[in-house]
Design an enzyme around this catalytic site. Structure first.
Site, short mmCIF file in Angstrom:
data_model
loop_
_atom_site.label_atom_id
_atom_site.label_comp_id
_atom_site.label_asym_id
_atom_site.label_seq_id
_atom_site.Cartn_x
_atom_site.Cartn_y
_atom_site.Cartn_z
NE ARG A 108 -3.71 0.94 2.10
CZ ARG A 108 -4.90 1.23 2.62
NH1 ARG A 108 -5.02 2.15 3.56
NH2 ARG A 108 -5.97 0.60 2.22
CG HIS A 135 -8.31 0.34 -2.55
ND1 HIS A 135 -7.51 -0.69 -2.11
CD2 HIS A 135 -8.98 0.78 -1.44
CE1 HIS A 135 -7.69 -0.86 -0.82
NE2 HIS A 135 -8.58 0.00 -0.39
CD GLN A 138 -12.99 -1.09 -0.19
OE1 GLN A 138 -12.15 -0.94 0.68
NE2 GLN A 138 -14.23 -1.47 0.09
CG ASP A 231 -13.17 7.11 -1.13
OD1 ASP A 231 -13.02 7.01 0.10
OD2 ASP A 231 -12.19 7.01 -1.92
CB CYS A 271 -13.88 2.05 0.40
SG CYS A 271 -13.42 3.79 0.26
NE ARG A 316 -10.99 -4.27 1.26
CZ ARG A 316 -9.97 -3.44 1.56
NH1 ARG A 316 -10.16 -2.42 2.34
NH2 ARG A 316 -8.77 -3.63 1.03
#
Ligand code: CP
Ligand code: NVA
Length: 330
Positions: A108, A135, A138, A231, A271, A316
């Site tokens: 990440r 991402h 996700q 988001d 998310c 997740r």
């Protein structure tokens, strides 16, 4: 249908076919059922995985750790001050060292190029845990949640409201184009995604039976949709943008008026982390400076019956487990 993804990297959804994405979603659902039944197949017994984090994380880090341990692997967390990555050792050299010791590497960080560079040199699967552009893990969790709520992906009317050019918007657009969703970015034109990425998405949507719409018009974008997604207005690494974004994105806040324009059983997804009240330092600071106490979503919607954000957060773990099992499992 089973697909052999052993040895593959997981850097962006553009690298996968719709069938491969569906396979990962099916595997996630299977692994979730097994965990609920108390069955631990230990598909990664004896493996070691490195988890590199240049940016903070709650869900992604914990999902990788729990998924690895559930499957019998050892996860090693490498935070930004723990290793030399890019500072005193090149990304390529770090990749070659880690690849000699670990069976898989999660990254990440800031630049998407870093995860591509790691993948080029590591010699073992590299998984993208979020970059400035994408991402992808996700999106698997988001799609699993939609399947659980709506029973399908194809034809689902999906509105993404807010910062239409961040890692989430990009990845949701590509994933939706591949899987045949009716996908809308509802955002100010200044925050529409990169034109070349939109062109690629439109090409894929034409093949899958999906569609891609970019609109500034909230009532048009969210009319009768099955899913509303948002988001944060300011992503990690862009903190200087708050004043500007709060102003630009206020009309795109997900609130009860917006929900009324959607289908009656609309699902709200995010998310996370989310700014839905003033119970965070940043949320309070934004309120003090700009007078906005709820940003991308109101408390009412976040805590309301349409919100499935904690199912999504749990997913997740099941989906990241599927990515690791599929690429390095026995
Ligand atoms: N959604 C997500 O990636 O959360 P974290 O930043 O907590 O990992
Ligand atoms: N767009 C957000 C996603 C966080 C999971 C960020 O990059 O900060």
């Amino acid at each position: 249908m089973a697909y052999n993804l052993k040895g593959r990297h997981f850097l962006k959804l553009l690298d996968f076919t719709a069938e491969e994405i569906q396979f990962l979603l099916d595997l996630s659902a299977d692994l979730k059922k097994l965990k609920y039944a108390g069955i631990r197949p230990r598909n990664m017994e004896g493996k070691n995985v490195a988890l590199i984090f240049e940016k903070p994380s709650t869900r992604t880090r914990c999902a990788f750790v729990v998924a690895a341990v559930d499957e019998g692997a050892h996860p090693e967390y490498l935070g930004k001050n723990d290793i030399q990555l890019g500072k005193k050792e090149s990304v390529a050299d770090t990749a070659r060292v880690l690849g000699r010791m670990f069976d898989g590497i999660e990254f990440r960080g800031f630049k998407h190029e870093t995860v591509e560079e790691l993948a080029k040199h590591a010699g073992v699967p590299v998984w993208n845990g979020l970059t400035d552009q994408f991402h992808p893990t996700q999106i698997l969790a988001d799609f699993l949640t939609i399947i659980e709520q709506k029973g399908r992906l194809k034809g689902i009317k999906f509105a993404y409201c807010g910062d239409g050019r961040n890692n989430m918007a990009n990845s949701l657009m590509i994933g939706s184009a591949k899987m045949g969703l009716d996908f809308r970015i509802v955002a100010p034109a200044g925050l529409f995604p990169d034109k070349e990425l939109v062109r690629q998405a439109e090409e894929m949507a034409a093949e899958s039976g999906g569609s891609i719409t970019l609109t500034e018009d909230v009532s048009k974008g969210v009319k009768d949709v099955d899913v509303i997604y948002t988001d944060v207005w300011v992503s990690m690494g862009e903190e200087e943008q708050f004043a500007h974004r709060v102003d630009m994105l206020k009309p795109y806040q997900v609130n009860s008026d917006m929900l009324k324009m959607a289908a009656p059983d609309v699902t709200f997804l995010h998310c996370l982390p989310a700014f839905h009240n003033r119970e965070t330092e940043v949320g309070e600071d934004v309120y003090q400076k700009y007078g906005v106490g709820e940003m991308e979503v109101t408390e009412e919607v976040f805590e309301g019956p349409h919100s499935k954000v904690f199912d999504q957060a749990e997913n997740r773990m099941h989906t990241i487990k599927a990515v690791m099992v599929a690429t390095i499992g026995k």
